[in-house]
Design an enzyme around this catalytic site. Structure first.
Site, mmCIF file in Angstrom:
data_model
loop_
_atom_site.group_PDB
_atom_site.id
_atom_site.type_symbol
_atom_site.label_atom_id
_atom_site.label_comp_id
_atom_site.label_asym_id
_atom_site.label_seq_id
_atom_site.Cartn_x
_atom_site.Cartn_y
_atom_site.Cartn_z
ATOM 1 C CG HIS A 140 -2.002 -0.986 1.215
ATOM 2 N ND1 HIS A 140 -2.860 -1.114 0.147
ATOM 3 C CD2 HIS A 140 -2.392 -1.921 2.126
ATOM 4 C CE1 HIS A 140 -3.740 -2.085 0.409
ATOM 5 N NE2 HIS A 140 -3.478 -2.590 1.590
ATOM 6 C CB CYS A 185 -2.288 3.963 -3.726
ATOM 7 S SG CYS A 185 -3.586 3.007 -4.514
#
Length: 501
Positions: free
Chosen positions: A333, A376
Site C-alpha cells: 500500500h 498507490c
C-alpha cells in the site's frame, strides 16, 4: 503422458487440506454426490477430465485453481509445456468470484474464530452438524445446503464475520458492491469499496508558474544530456534535428548482473488496511523475470517500516563491485509521499532511495539503481478522458504538468518507476496481479531480447497501462518513471527462453 505426470506431481505436492480446498472450489463445477467420494487429487482431476473441464489441450482450470490457492512456486516448478505456450488470458475463469470470496475468508479464519462461528450458528444449523469436526469451507457447504448462504445472500455470513473478524467484513461488502454493478477493482489504498465520485477538473497552470517548474526533474530523454544546456541554442538550419549522437549505455558485462530485492507486503491486518490479495502473483512474476535476466533475487515478506529500512541497509552493506546494477521492487500500500509498511507507517521515497546512495554504498557508484514501486500515491481515481474533435485552426490542449520537487535524490544513476502519478490510486486484480507489475514483466520478457533500453520499455508499460480500465470504463491509471540516469540501461538478452507468466 506428460500431462498425467503433471497431475501426479500436483497430487504429491499438495496436502489433505489442499484437497479439501480444491473440492470446495470445484463445487460449482461438479455434482456434490460425485465430489463426496473424492479422496485424492488425482481422483478429482479424473472427474474434471471426464466432464471436459480439464485436458492437456486446456489445462487452464488447473492453473486457475493453483493460482487461487497461491501455489505459485508449484506452478513454476511444474515446467509443463502447455503452461509456457498458452495464452491463458483467452480462457474465461471457471471459479466464480463468490466461491473465491468464501475461500479467501476461510484463509483468514483461525481455529478459535471457527469455534466462535459455530457458536453463533447454533440456532441456525443443527447441533449435530456443528459438533462434527469440519473446516470452515465444509461449514460453508452446510450453510449452502440449508439455504443460509449463496452468492445473492451473504447477510448471515456478513453478520457473523462482523462479530468474529471485523476486518474481513469490508471484503464481503466489497464483493456485494462489485456484484451489484458498482465494482471498482481492488485499489492499493486498501479502500476499494469507496464509491466513485469524479474529481473536479484541474485548473490550467498559470503562465507565471512555468518558469518555476523548469528546474524540476524532466521525464524526457533530454534530461540525459549533460554539460552546458545553452549549447542547445546553437542548433542551426545546417544541423538537422534528427542528428543525435548515440547515447552511451551502462556497462552490463560484470561477473554478475546484481541483486534484485523484492519487498512483498500482503498482510496488513495489524493496521486495519486490507490485505493485498493478488500480490503473490506479482511477486512470482518478478522473481521469474529477474532471475531470467540474471539477477540474484532476494524476497522479503510483510515488512513494517523498520524492517523495510533494515533490508535496504543490508542490501547497501553488500559489496556490489562485481555487479552491473541493483534492483529494488516494492509491492505494498502507499501514500503520496511513500510506501506503507504492514504496521501502517510510511517509508518515504527519499528514505527508500537514499539508502543506496554512493555515500552509503560506494560500490554502487556510477551504477544504475533501479526502483519499481507498486503502490498507490493517494486516494483519487483517475478519470477516463475521451477524444475531442477540434477544428483545423484550433490547437489541441496539452498539459505541461511537472514532476513534484525532490521526488528522488539529486544523485545520478537512479530510476524510480512508480505504478501511478502522485495523489492517485493504482489497481490490483486478485486473480491476475497489478496492472503495472504484470505489464512491466510482460514487456521485459518481450523487449529485452530485442535490445530495447529500459526507458523505452517503461514507455511501452505506460502505454499499456494507460489503455486499461475497470468495468465502468471510467477509472484509469498512469504509471510514472522518474530518473537521473546518465546512460541507457540495456540488459543483455538472456540465452534461455522467457519465464512462465
Amino acid at each position: 503422458m506428460e500431462f498425467q505426470q503433471v497431475l501426479l506431481r500436483v497430487q504429491e505436492a499438495l496436502t489433505g487440506d489442499d484437497l479439501q480446498d480444491l473440492v470446495f472450489l470445484c463445487s460449482d463445477l461438479v455434482a456434490a454426490k460425485d465430489l463426496s467420494t473424492v479422496t485424492s487429487c488425482t481422483q478429482l482431476f479424473l472427474l474434471l477430465e471426464n466432464q471436459d473441464l480439464l485436458s492437456e489441450e486446456d489445462p487452464s482450470l488447473l492453473l486457475e485453481l493453483l493460482r487461487i490457492m497461491r501455489q505459485n512456486s508449484l506452478i513454476r516448478n511444474l515446467h509443463f509445456e502447455a503452461f509456457t505456450q498458452t495464452d491463458f488470458t483467452t480462457f474465461p475463469p471457471r471459479i466464480s468470484p463468490y466461491r473465491q470470496l468464501l475461500y479467501e475468508v476461510s484463509e483468514s479464519i483461525c481455529d478459535q474464530d471457527l469455534k466462535n462461528i459455530k457458536f453463533l450458528l447454533i440456532k441456525t444449523l443443527s447441533r449435530k452438524k456443528l459438533e462434527k469436526e469440519m473446516t470452515l469451507l465444509q461449514l460453508f457447504l452446510e450453510m449452502e445446503k440449508e439455504d443460509f448462504l449463496n452468492e445473492d445472500n451473504l447477510d448471515v455470513l456478513q453478520e457473523i464475520i462482523a462479530t468474529v473478524h471485523p476486518g474481513l467484513e469490508k471484503r464481503i461488502i466489497q464483493y456485494k458492491t462489485e456484484s451489484s454493478g458498482g465494482a471498482v477493482i481492488a485499489q492499493e489504498t486498501g479502500n476499494s469499496s469507496v464509491p466513485y465520485t469524479p474529481a473536479p477538473p484541474s485548473p490550467l497552470t498559470p503562465v507565471d508558474t512555468m518558469e518555476d517548474q523548469m528546474d524540476r526533474l524532466s521525464l524526457t530523454a533530454a534530461s540525459e544530456i549533460s554539460g552546458d544546456q545553452s549549447q542547445l541554442l546553437e542548433i542551426t538550419s545546417n544541423s538537422p534535428l534528427t542528428e543525435n549522437p548515440e547515447i552511451p549505455q551502462y556497462e552490463m558485462n560484470g561477473d554478475r548482473r546484481g541483486v534484485c530485492l523484492i519487498i512483498n507486503n500482503y498482510d496488513f491486518s495489524a493496521c486495519k488496511l486490507g490485505n493485498r490479495e493478488g500480490t503473490d502473483i506479482d511477486k512470482a512474476s518478478l522473481v521469474a523475470v529477474f532471475q531470467w535476466l540474471g539477477f540474484e533475487v532476494v524476497v522479503e515478506e510483510d515488512c513494517d517500516r523498520m524492517r523495510m529500512l533494515q533490508v535496504l541497509r543490508d542490501l547497501a552493506s553488500r559489496d556490489h563491485t562485481p555487479a552491473d546494477c541493483v534492483v529494488c521492487c516494492v509491492l505494498s500500500h502507499g501514500r503520496v509521499d511513500g510506501i506503507v509498511g504492514v504496521d501502517g507507517k510510511t517509508v518515504t521515497f527519499r528514505e527508500l532511495t537514499e539508502t543506496l546512495s554512493p555515500y552509503l554504498c560506494p560500490s554502487l557508484f556510477q551504477k544504475p539503481k533501479l526502483f519499481f514501486i507498486q503502490a498507490c500515491r493517494g486516494t483519487n481515481n483517475q478519470r477516463a478522458v475521451f477524444c475531442q474533435i477540434f477544428s483545423e485552426d484550433e490547437d489541441t490542449p496539452v498539459s505541461d504538468a511537472a514532476v513534484p520537487r525532490d521526488s528522488i535524490p539529486e544523485a545520478a544513476d537512479y530510476l524510480l518507476a512508480t505504478s501511478t502519478v502522485p495523489h492517485y490510486v493504482s489497481y490490483r486484480e486478485k486473480g491476475k496481479g497489478t496492472w503495472f507489475i504484470q505489464s512491466l514483466c510482460h514487456n521485459l520478457q518481450l523487449l529485452v531480447p530485442r535490445g530495447t533500453d529500459l526507458l523505452s520499455i517503461l514507455t511501452q508499460v505506460n502505454s499499456d497501462v494507460s489503455r486499461k480500465t475497470d468495468r465502468s470504463g471510467l477509472r484509469k491509471q498512469m504509471p510514472q518513471p522518474e530518473f537521473t540516469l546518465t546512460k541507457r540501461v540495456v540488459f543483455p538478452p538472456p540465452k534461455t527462453r522467457p519465464p512462465l507468466q
